[in-house]
Design a protein around this motif. Structure first.
Motif, PDB file in Angstrom:
ATOM      1  N   LEU A 284       0.886  -1.161   0.028  1.00 22.96           N
ATOM      2  CA  LEU A 284       0.015  -0.193  -0.104  1.00 22.96           C
ATOM      3  C   LEU A 284       0.902   1.355   0.039  1.00 22.96           C
ATOM      4  CD1 LEU A 284      -2.694  -0.920   2.823  1.00 22.96           C
ATOM      5  CD2 LEU A 284      -2.873  -1.271   0.177  1.00 22.96           C
ATOM      6  N   ILE A 285       0.339   2.414  -0.618  1.00 25.05           N
ATOM      7  CA  ILE A 285       1.103   3.675  -0.597  1.00 25.05           C
ATOM      8  C   ILE A 285       0.730   4.274   0.655  1.00 25.05           C
ATOM      9  CG2 ILE A 285       1.292   5.811  -1.665  1.00 25.05           C
ATOM     10  CD1 ILE A 285       0.578   4.444  -4.340  1.00 25.05           C
ATOM     11  N   THR A 286       1.600   4.727   1.463  1.00 26.12           N
ATOM     12  CA  THR A 286       1.688   5.503   2.544  1.00 26.12           C
ATOM     13  C   THR A 286       1.613   6.800   2.365  1.00 26.12           C
ATOM     14  OG1 THR A 286       3.729   4.989   3.230  1.00 26.12           O
ATOM     15  CG2 THR A 286       2.276   3.696   4.116  1.00 26.12           C
ATOM     16  N   VAL A 287       0.810   7.727   2.917  1.00 27.01           N
ATOM     17  CA  VAL A 287       0.353   9.041   2.963  1.00 27.01           C
ATOM     18  C   VAL A 287       0.328   9.733   4.090  1.00 27.01           C
ATOM     19  CG1 VAL A 287      -0.588  11.281   1.985  1.00 27.01           C
ATOM     20  CG2 VAL A 287      -0.805   9.028   0.731  1.00 27.01           C
ATOM     21  N   ALA A 288       1.515  10.537   4.635  1.00 22.44           N
ATOM     22  CA  ALA A 288       1.410  11.141   5.978  1.00 22.44           C
ATOM     23  C   ALA A 288       0.458  12.574   5.827  1.00 22.44           C
ATOM     24  CB  ALA A 288       2.626  11.290   6.384  1.00 22.44           C
ATOM     25  N   GLU A 289      -0.396  12.459   6.863  1.00 21.98           N
ATOM     26  CA  GLU A 289      -1.142  13.809   6.760  1.00 21.98           C
ATOM     27  C   GLU A 289      -0.580  14.820   7.654  1.00 21.98           C
ATOM     28  OE1 GLU A 289      -5.729  12.839   5.375  1.00 21.98           O
ATOM     29  OE2 GLU A 289      -5.207  11.928   7.361  1.00 21.98           O
ATOM     30  N   GLY A 290      -0.912  16.083   7.665  1.00 23.48           N
ATOM     31  CA  GLY A 290      -0.505  17.181   8.427  1.00 23.48           C
ATOM     32  C   GLY A 290       0.966  17.540   8.733  1.00 23.48           C
ATOM     33  N   VAL A 291       1.664  17.219   7.736  1.00 29.10           N
ATOM     34  CA  VAL A 291       3.230  17.274   7.707  1.00 29.10           C
ATOM     35  C   VAL A 291       3.452  19.131   7.773  1.00 29.10           C
ATOM     36  CG1 VAL A 291       5.158  17.214   6.465  1.00 29.10           C
ATOM     37  CG2 VAL A 291       3.538  15.458   6.288  1.00 29.10           C
ATOM     38  N   GLU A 292       3.801  19.549   8.799  1.00 33.85           N
ATOM     39  CA  GLU A 292       3.898  20.866   8.991  1.00 33.85           C
ATOM     40  C   GLU A 292       5.411  21.541   9.102  1.00 33.85           C
ATOM     41  OE1 GLU A 292       1.825  22.031  12.534  1.00 33.85           O
ATOM     42  OE2 GLU A 292      -0.226  21.605  11.400  1.00 33.85           O
ATOM     43  N   THR A 293       6.342  20.636   9.185  1.00 36.31           N
ATOM     44  CA  THR A 293       7.787  20.854   9.452  1.00 36.31           C
ATOM     45  C   THR A 293       8.738  20.255   8.675  1.00 36.31           C
ATOM     46  OG1 THR A 293       8.388  19.462  11.472  1.00 36.31           O
ATOM     47  CG2 THR A 293       7.242  21.903  11.877  1.00 36.31           C
ATOM     48  N   GLU A 294      10.166  20.706   8.449  1.00 35.78           N
ATOM     49  CA  GLU A 294      10.969  20.063   7.753  1.00 35.78           C
ATOM     50  C   GLU A 294      11.377  18.795   8.570  1.00 35.78           C
ATOM     51  OE1 GLU A 294      12.146  20.177   4.855  1.00 35.78           O
ATOM     52  OE2 GLU A 294      11.647  22.195   3.978  1.00 35.78           O
ATOM     53  N   GLU A 295      11.524  19.120  10.038  1.00 38.70           N
ATOM     54  CA  GLU A 295      11.855  17.720  10.718  1.00 38.70           C
ATOM     55  C   GLU A 295      11.032  16.731  10.722  1.00 38.70           C
ATOM     56  OE1 GLU A 295      12.767  17.040  15.517  1.00 38.70           O
ATOM     57  OE2 GLU A 295      11.714  18.889  14.960  1.00 38.70           O
ATOM     58  N   GLN A 296       9.608  16.916  10.523  1.00 42.66           N
ATOM     59  CA  GLN A 296       8.591  15.997  10.370  1.00 42.66           C
ATOM     60  C   GLN A 296       8.883  15.402   9.227  1.00 42.66           C
ATOM     61  OE1 GLN A 296       5.084  18.074  10.727  1.00 42.66           O
ATOM     62  NE2 GLN A 296       5.106  17.953  13.015  1.00 42.66           N
ATOM     63  N   ALA A 297       9.166  15.991   7.991  1.00 47.62           N
ATOM     64  CA  ALA A 297       9.299  15.593   6.551  1.00 47.62           C
ATOM     65  C   ALA A 297      10.439  14.337   6.549  1.00 47.62           C
ATOM     66  CB  ALA A 297       9.330  16.662   5.575  1.00 47.62           C
ATOM     67  N   GLU A 298      11.631  15.145   7.233  1.00 47.23           N
ATOM     68  CA  GLU A 298      12.763  14.318   7.184  1.00 47.23           C
ATOM     69  C   GLU A 298      12.546  12.852   7.931  1.00 47.23           C
ATOM     70  OE1 GLU A 298      15.593  17.058   8.717  1.00 47.23           O
ATOM     71  OE2 GLU A 298      15.667  18.167   6.961  1.00 47.23           O
ATOM     72  N   MET A 299      11.970  12.864   8.822  1.00 46.97           N
ATOM     73  CA  MET A 299      11.812  11.878   9.475  1.00 46.97           C
ATOM     74  C   MET A 299      11.066  10.713   8.815  1.00 46.97           C
ATOM     75  SD  MET A 299      10.093  11.261  13.545  1.00 46.97           S
ATOM     76  CE  MET A 299      11.695  12.327  14.426  1.00 46.97           C
ATOM     77  N   LEU A 300       9.776  11.357   8.420  1.00 51.54           N
ATOM     78  CA  LEU A 300       9.024  10.398   7.309  1.00 51.54           C
ATOM     79  C   LEU A 300       9.868   9.818   6.370  1.00 51.54           C
ATOM     80  CD1 LEU A 300       5.991  12.811   7.245  1.00 51.54           C
ATOM     81  CD2 LEU A 300       5.911  10.488   8.222  1.00 51.54           C
ATOM     82  N   LEU A 301      10.778  10.574   5.615  1.00 46.13           N
ATOM     83  CA  LEU A 301      11.609  10.167   4.851  1.00 46.13           C
ATOM     84  C   LEU A 301      12.336   8.914   5.312  1.00 46.13           C
ATOM     85  CD1 LEU A 301      12.476  10.548   1.859  1.00 46.13           C
ATOM     86  CD2 LEU A 301      14.144  12.245   2.716  1.00 46.13           C
ATOM     87  N   ARG A 302      13.082   9.187   6.326  1.00 44.35           N
ATOM     88  CA  ARG A 302      13.997   8.063   7.026  1.00 44.35           C
ATOM     89  C   ARG A 302      13.060   6.837   7.283  1.00 44.35           C
ATOM     90  NH1 ARG A 302      16.041  12.378  10.101  1.00 44.35           N
ATOM     91  NH2 ARG A 302      14.773  11.628  12.043  1.00 44.35           N
ATOM     92  N   LEU A 303      11.498   7.105   7.448  1.00 44.15           N
ATOM     93  CA  LEU A 303      10.842   5.946   7.753  1.00 44.15           C
ATOM     94  C   LEU A 303      10.427   5.196   6.634  1.00 44.15           C
ATOM     95  CD1 LEU A 303       8.870   7.291  10.972  1.00 44.15           C
ATOM     96  CD2 LEU A 303      10.869   5.409  11.020  1.00 44.15           C
ATOM     97  N   ASP A 304      10.744   5.877   5.449  1.00 42.83           N
ATOM     98  CA  ASP A 304      10.368   5.317   4.133  1.00 42.83           C
ATOM     99  C   ASP A 304       8.722   5.526   4.011  1.00 42.83           C
ATOM    100  OD1 ASP A 304      11.136   4.310   1.802  1.00 42.83           O
ATOM    101  OD2 ASP A 304      10.747   2.278   2.249  1.00 42.83           O
ATOM    102  N   CYS A 305       8.379   6.763   4.211  1.00 36.96           N
ATOM    103  CA  CYS A 305       6.972   6.993   3.997  1.00 36.96           C
ATOM    104  C   CYS A 305       6.856   7.367   2.428  1.00 36.96           C
ATOM    105  CB  CYS A 305       6.417   7.939   4.751  1.00 36.96           C
ATOM    106  SG  CYS A 305       4.710   8.333   4.529  1.00 36.96           S
ATOM    107  N   LYS A 306       5.949   7.146   1.653  1.00 38.41           N
ATOM    108  CA  LYS A 306       5.783   7.557   0.350  1.00 38.41           C
ATOM    109  C   LYS A 306       5.436   8.849   0.098  1.00 38.41           C
ATOM    110  CE  LYS A 306       5.682   6.462  -4.539  1.00 38.41           C
ATOM    111  NZ  LYS A 306       6.737   6.075  -5.046  1.00 38.41           N
ATOM    112  N   MET A 307       4.385   9.450   0.740  1.00 36.57           N
ATOM    113  CA  MET A 307       3.797  10.619   0.243  1.00 36.57           C
ATOM    114  C   MET A 307       3.666  11.581   1.474  1.00 36.57           C
ATOM    115  SD  MET A 307       3.102  10.529  -3.028  1.00 36.57           S
ATOM    116  CE  MET A 307       2.689   9.376  -4.370  1.00 36.57           C
ATOM    117  N   GLY A 308       3.509  12.739   1.305  1.00 37.02           N
ATOM    118  CA  GLY A 308       3.148  13.621   2.485  1.00 37.02           C
ATOM    119  C   GLY A 308       2.151  14.733   1.926  1.00 37.02           C
ATOM    120  N   GLN A 309       1.558  15.316   2.930  1.00 34.06           N
ATOM    121  CA  GLN A 309       0.710  16.507   2.632  1.00 34.06           C
ATOM    122  C   GLN A 309       0.651  17.071   3.830  1.00 34.06           C
ATOM    123  OE1 GLN A 309      -3.071  13.952   1.800  1.00 34.06           O
ATOM    124  NE2 GLN A 309      -3.843  16.081   2.468  1.00 34.06           N
ATOM    125  N   GLY A 310       0.286  18.477   3.777  1.00 34.07           N
ATOM    126  CA  GLY A 310       0.333  19.445   4.926  1.00 34.07           C
ATOM    127  C   GLY A 310       0.751  20.764   4.559  1.00 34.07           C
TER     128      GLY A 310
END
Length: 261
Positions: free
Chosen positions: A214-240
């Motif tokens: 399944l494609i994983t999409v993280a909602e509510g991304v508000e900071t670069e720190e959150q985006a970098e952590m999601l990237l390290r965790l191998d999340c596919k998509m982000g929005q916020g």
């Protein structure tokens, strides 16, 4: 733009909502969805907004529940989707749209044909559409939802499970419904940089998504720190808000052209 502002909760009743629908005051806004690994724009989520003549932009928590309680959510969705699909000539392929379906609408077996008709009117290809549902719409309604989802999948729509982790019996629903996308609830994303428990939950959801293809999409991304952590965790998509506030259709060309990612 007024469409980027967030207003406080205001008091409205159903008569106000009925008037908004009759006066065609409901508008779709579009929030960017981004591929975290490449930084490329992947598409937009369509979000309902009420362009109030006195109060400006009214957020959905002020009117969606009233429409649901009074049997008007189907008509409200049709108004929003019609405008959204008619706006899509400015949305170049392969960018996709995702739309939310209310739990109340998952009792209506005609929902797929409604979506198909609206997409045809707007000339939007259904293979670029993702339909989002929440677990609350599946409770005590699973067999009917299965029929609706089967029709949507036969129309080439993708299916997304929204707000994952906040409902009940999630694994059962993942087994019963052929989802394509798993959306991580914003409450976990917002708190994951401060709370170890939230980080573990986000990591577990991403891992589950990978194991089920399944494609994983993280909602509510508000900071670069959150985006970098999601990237390290191998999340596919982000929005916020980090990638953009929901904006009206007229701003889509500018968002596509000037997106910094």
């Amino acid at each position: 733009s007024q469409f980027a502002l967030k207003f406080e909760t205001m008091h409205v009743d159903f008569a106000d909502v009925r008037r908004a629908i009759d006066n065609d005051e409901l508008e779709p806004c579009f929030q960017p969805v981004v591929e975290l690994h490449t930084g490329l724009l992947a598409g937009f989520e369509v979000l309902a907004r009420w362009k109030h003549p006195l109060h400006g932009l009214v957020l959905p928590e002020n009117f969606i529940s009233l429409a649901e309680e009074n049997g008007m959510i189907g008509l409200l969705m049709q108004r929003i989707l019609r405008k959204a699909f008619l706006s899509t000539p400015v949305l170049p392929a392969p960018l996709e749209l995702s739309v939310n379906v209310s739990p109340a609408q998952l009792h209506d077996l005609s929902l797929p044909s409604q979506i198909s008709k609206l997409a045809e009117e707007g000339g939007f290809p259904l293979e670029r559409l993702s339909v989002e549902i929440t677990e609350s719409g599946l409770i005590n309604n699973l067999e009917r939802v299965k029929k609706i989802v089967r029709k949507l999948k036969n129309m080439d729509c993708k299916m997304a499970l929204d707000d994952f982790g906040t409902g009940y019996s999630s694994l059962r629903y993942l087994q019963a419904i052929p989802f394509d996308v798993l959306k991580i609830d914003r409450s976990f994303v917002i708190s994951m940089t401060d709370k170890r428990e939230s980080r573990k939950i986000v990591a577990a959801i991403i891992g589950l998504g990978h194991s089920l293809d399944l494609i994983t999409v993280a909602e509510g991304v508000e900071t670069e720190e959150q985006a970098e952590m999601l990237l390290r965790l191998d999340c596919k998509m982000g929005q916020g808000w980090l990638y953009g506030h929901p904006l009206p259709a007229a701003r889509i060309p500018q968002m596509v052209e000037t997106a910094p990612w």
